[in-house]
Write a protein that holds these residues in place. Structure first.
Motif, PDB file in Angstrom:
ATOM      1  N   LEU A 110       0.808  -1.216   0.000  1.00  0.00           N
ATOM      2  CA  LEU A 110       0.000   0.000   0.000  1.00  0.00           C
ATOM      3  C   LEU A 110       0.842   1.267   0.000  1.00  0.00           C
ATOM      4  N   SER A 111       2.002   1.232   0.641  1.00  0.00           N
ATOM      5  CA  SER A 111       2.855   2.421   0.667  1.00  0.00           C
ATOM      6  C   SER A 111       3.345   2.807  -0.735  1.00  0.00           C
ATOM      7  N   PRO A 112       3.849   1.858  -1.560  1.00  0.00           N
ATOM      8  CA  PRO A 112       4.255   2.227  -2.927  1.00  0.00           C
ATOM      9  C   PRO A 112       3.095   2.682  -3.806  1.00  0.00           C
ATOM     10  N   LEU A 113       1.864   2.313  -3.402  1.00  0.00           N
ATOM     11  CA  LEU A 113       0.682   2.683  -4.184  1.00  0.00           C
ATOM     12  C   LEU A 113      -0.121   3.790  -3.496  1.00  0.00           C
ATOM     13  N   ASP A 114       0.552   4.542  -2.635  1.00  0.00           N
ATOM     14  CA  ASP A 114      -0.128   5.535  -1.804  1.00  0.00           C
ATOM     15  C   ASP A 114      -0.820   6.632  -2.611  1.00  0.00           C
ATOM     16  N   GLU A 115      -0.346   6.909  -3.817  1.00  0.00           N
ATOM     17  CA  GLU A 115      -0.950   7.981  -4.615  1.00  0.00           C
ATOM     18  C   GLU A 115      -2.377   7.664  -5.050  1.00  0.00           C
ATOM     19  N   PHE A 116      -2.747   6.379  -5.030  1.00  0.00           N
ATOM     20  CA  PHE A 116      -4.072   5.972  -5.500  1.00  0.00           C
ATOM     21  C   PHE A 116      -5.087   6.058  -4.367  1.00  0.00           C
ATOM     22  N   SER A 117      -6.222   6.650  -4.659  1.00  0.00           N
ATOM     23  CA  SER A 117      -7.253   6.849  -3.641  1.00  0.00           C
ATOM     24  C   SER A 117      -8.158   5.632  -3.486  1.00  0.00           C
ATOM     25  N   SER A 118      -8.226   4.792  -4.523  1.00  0.00           N
ATOM     26  CA  SER A 118      -9.059   3.590  -4.442  1.00  0.00           C
ATOM     27  C   SER A 118      -8.345   2.437  -5.143  1.00  0.00           C
ATOM     28  N   LEU A 119      -8.485   1.240  -4.554  1.00  0.00           N
ATOM     29  CA  LEU A 119      -7.856   0.047  -5.111  1.00  0.00           C
ATOM     30  C   LEU A 119      -8.872  -1.091  -5.095  1.00  0.00           C
ATOM     31  N   GLN A 120      -9.244  -1.565  -6.274  1.00  0.00           N
ATOM     32  CA  GLN A 120     -10.133  -2.714  -6.396  1.00  0.00           C
ATOM     33  C   GLN A 120      -9.254  -3.913  -6.735  1.00  0.00           C
ATOM     34  N   LEU A 121      -9.031  -4.769  -5.736  1.00  0.00           N
ATOM     35  CA  LEU A 121      -8.117  -5.900  -5.897  1.00  0.00           C
ATOM     36  C   LEU A 121      -8.930  -7.168  -6.123  1.00  0.00           C
ATOM     37  N   TYR A 141      -6.675  12.692 -11.763  1.00  0.00           N
ATOM     38  CA  TYR A 141      -5.544  13.001 -12.637  1.00  0.00           C
ATOM     39  C   TYR A 141      -4.920  14.337 -12.237  1.00  0.00           C
ATOM     40  N   ASP A 142      -3.595  14.336 -12.029  1.00  0.00           N
ATOM     41  CA  ASP A 142      -2.887  15.541 -11.576  1.00  0.00           C
ATOM     42  C   ASP A 142      -2.099  16.237 -12.673  1.00  0.00           C
ATOM     43  N   GLY A 143      -1.919  15.588 -13.819  1.00  0.00           N
ATOM     44  CA  GLY A 143      -1.159  16.220 -14.892  1.00  0.00           C
ATOM     45  C   GLY A 143      -0.282  15.225 -15.617  1.00  0.00           C
ATOM     46  N   PRO A 144       0.408  15.660 -16.672  1.00  0.00           N
ATOM     47  CA  PRO A 144       1.229  14.760 -17.486  1.00  0.00           C
ATOM     48  C   PRO A 144       2.283  13.977 -16.705  1.00  0.00           C
ATOM     49  N   SER A 145       2.715  14.487 -15.556  1.00  0.00           N
ATOM     50  CA  SER A 145       3.710  13.755 -14.760  1.00  0.00           C
ATOM     51  C   SER A 145       3.182  12.383 -14.348  1.00  0.00           C
ATOM     52  N   ASP A 146       1.852  12.251 -14.251  1.00  0.00           N
ATOM     53  CA  ASP A 146       1.256  10.950 -13.923  1.00  0.00           C
ATOM     54  C   ASP A 146       1.533   9.918 -15.007  1.00  0.00           C
ATOM     55  N   THR A 147       1.758  10.383 -16.220  1.00  0.00           N
ATOM     56  CA  THR A 147       1.924   9.466 -17.348  1.00  0.00           C
ATOM     57  C   THR A 147       3.391   9.292 -17.752  1.00  0.00           C
ATOM     58  N   ASP A 148       4.306   9.761 -16.917  1.00  0.00           N
ATOM     59  CA  ASP A 148       5.725   9.543 -17.192  1.00  0.00           C
ATOM     60  C   ASP A 148       6.003   8.039 -17.218  1.00  0.00           C
ATOM     61  N   PRO A 149       6.630   7.515 -18.278  1.00  0.00           N
ATOM     62  CA  PRO A 149       6.821   6.065 -18.401  1.00  0.00           C
ATOM     63  C   PRO A 149       7.518   5.407 -17.214  1.00  0.00           C
ATOM     64  N   SER A 150       8.559   6.059 -16.656  1.00  0.00           N
ATOM     65  CA  SER A 150       9.261   5.460 -15.521  1.00  0.00           C
ATOM     66  C   SER A 150       8.346   5.354 -14.306  1.00  0.00           C
ATOM     67  N   HIS A 151       7.486   6.346 -14.125  1.00  0.00           N
ATOM     68  CA  HIS A 151       6.531   6.339 -13.015  1.00  0.00           C
ATOM     69  C   HIS A 151       5.510   5.216 -13.206  1.00  0.00           C
ATOM     70  N   ILE A 152       5.011   5.084 -14.423  1.00  0.00           N
ATOM     71  CA  ILE A 152       4.039   4.026 -14.729  1.00  0.00           C
ATOM     72  C   ILE A 152       4.658   2.652 -14.516  1.00  0.00           C
ATOM     73  N   LEU A 153       5.881   2.456 -14.984  1.00  0.00           N
ATOM     74  CA  LEU A 153       6.540   1.156 -14.856  1.00  0.00           C
ATOM     75  C   LEU A 153       6.737   0.769 -13.395  1.00  0.00           C
ATOM     76  N   ARG A 154       7.051   1.739 -12.552  1.00  0.00           N
ATOM     77  CA  ARG A 154       7.179   1.439 -11.114  1.00  0.00           C
ATOM     78  C   ARG A 154       5.841   0.974 -10.538  1.00  0.00           C
ATOM     79  N   ASN A 155       4.782   1.700 -10.887  1.00  0.00           N
ATOM     80  CA  ASN A 155       3.467   1.351 -10.347  1.00  0.00           C
ATOM     81  C   ASN A 155       2.977  -0.009 -10.843  1.00  0.00           C
ATOM     82  N   VAL A 156       3.123  -0.254 -12.145  1.00  0.00           N
ATOM     83  CA  VAL A 156       2.624  -1.518 -12.689  1.00  0.00           C
ATOM     84  C   VAL A 156       3.483  -2.680 -12.201  1.00  0.00           C
TER      85      VAL A 156
END
Length: 205
Positions: free
Chosen positions: A151-162, A173-188
């Protein structure tokens, strides 16, 4: 100034504001698409944008798991909030809905919400409310899979349906920084590890 001049000036201001919003939105969507195309170079996937007026979405493959990134407008009261959503395929038959504590407004129709989202599973996390249609199974998998650790690495998300069938997490959505590839790869990557941990609970059951 005459009334007609005042009206014309007011309409001109509205037109400038409207045009500015459209241009900003178009630039934002273009940046997102550019980031998604960079992501496609990292993952097996492709980017779809039906027109310049709509947000693009990404569909890919992560070690045999379908992975989707997309936007959805959610109506909250009188507001319309643009949510940014990850969806990763999983083989988790149980459902766990995690909502950030003190983030969402109190539910007006608790009975109706419980019917769709399930009962509250108490004593799970001080920062999240856990709900499930299978509360006992949800508690067991939450503890055995060590969901709390993810949960700590996924703290930016307000809801999680597991589960079931996919792990779906979302945030305003906060802006284009949310779609930075390195950021996405960490989350996924975190979602993939979480899916594997939850699936092992059922494999070893």
């Amino acid at each position: 100034m005459t009334l007609n001049q005042i009206t014309a000036f007011f309409l001109l201001i509205l037109a400038v504001i409207g045009t500015s919003m459209v241009v900003h939105s178009w630039i934002d969507k273009r940046r997102i698409k550019k980031n998604f195309l960079r992501l496609a170079a990292e993952l097996k996937g492709y980017v779809v944008q039906e027109s310049r007026l709509v947000y693009p979405y990404f569909t890919g493959d992560l070690d045999g798991r379908r992975f989707d990134l997309f936007f959805k407008v959610v109506k909250v009261g009188r507001q319309h909030i643009l949510y940014y959503i990850y969806s990763l395929k999983s083989e988790v038959p149980c459902d766990l809905l995690l909502l950030k504590s003190e983030y969402f407004k109190p539910i007006k129709d608790e009975a109706a919400f419980t019917g769709g989202a399930g009962q509250i599973v108490p004593g799970i996390s001080p920062h999240y409310q856990l709900r499930s249609l299978q509360p006992e199974a949800a508690r067991e998998i939450f503890e055995k899979a060590g969901v709390q650790e993810f949960l700590s690495p996924l703290d930016e998300f307000s809801s999680l349906q597991l589960g079931p069938d996919a792990l779906v997490v979302g945030k305003p959505y906060d802006g284009p920084s949310d779609t930075d590839p390195s950021h996405i790869l960490r989350n996924v990557g975190t979602l993939k590890n979480l899916a594997e941990a939850m699936e092992r609970c059922f494999t070893h059951a």
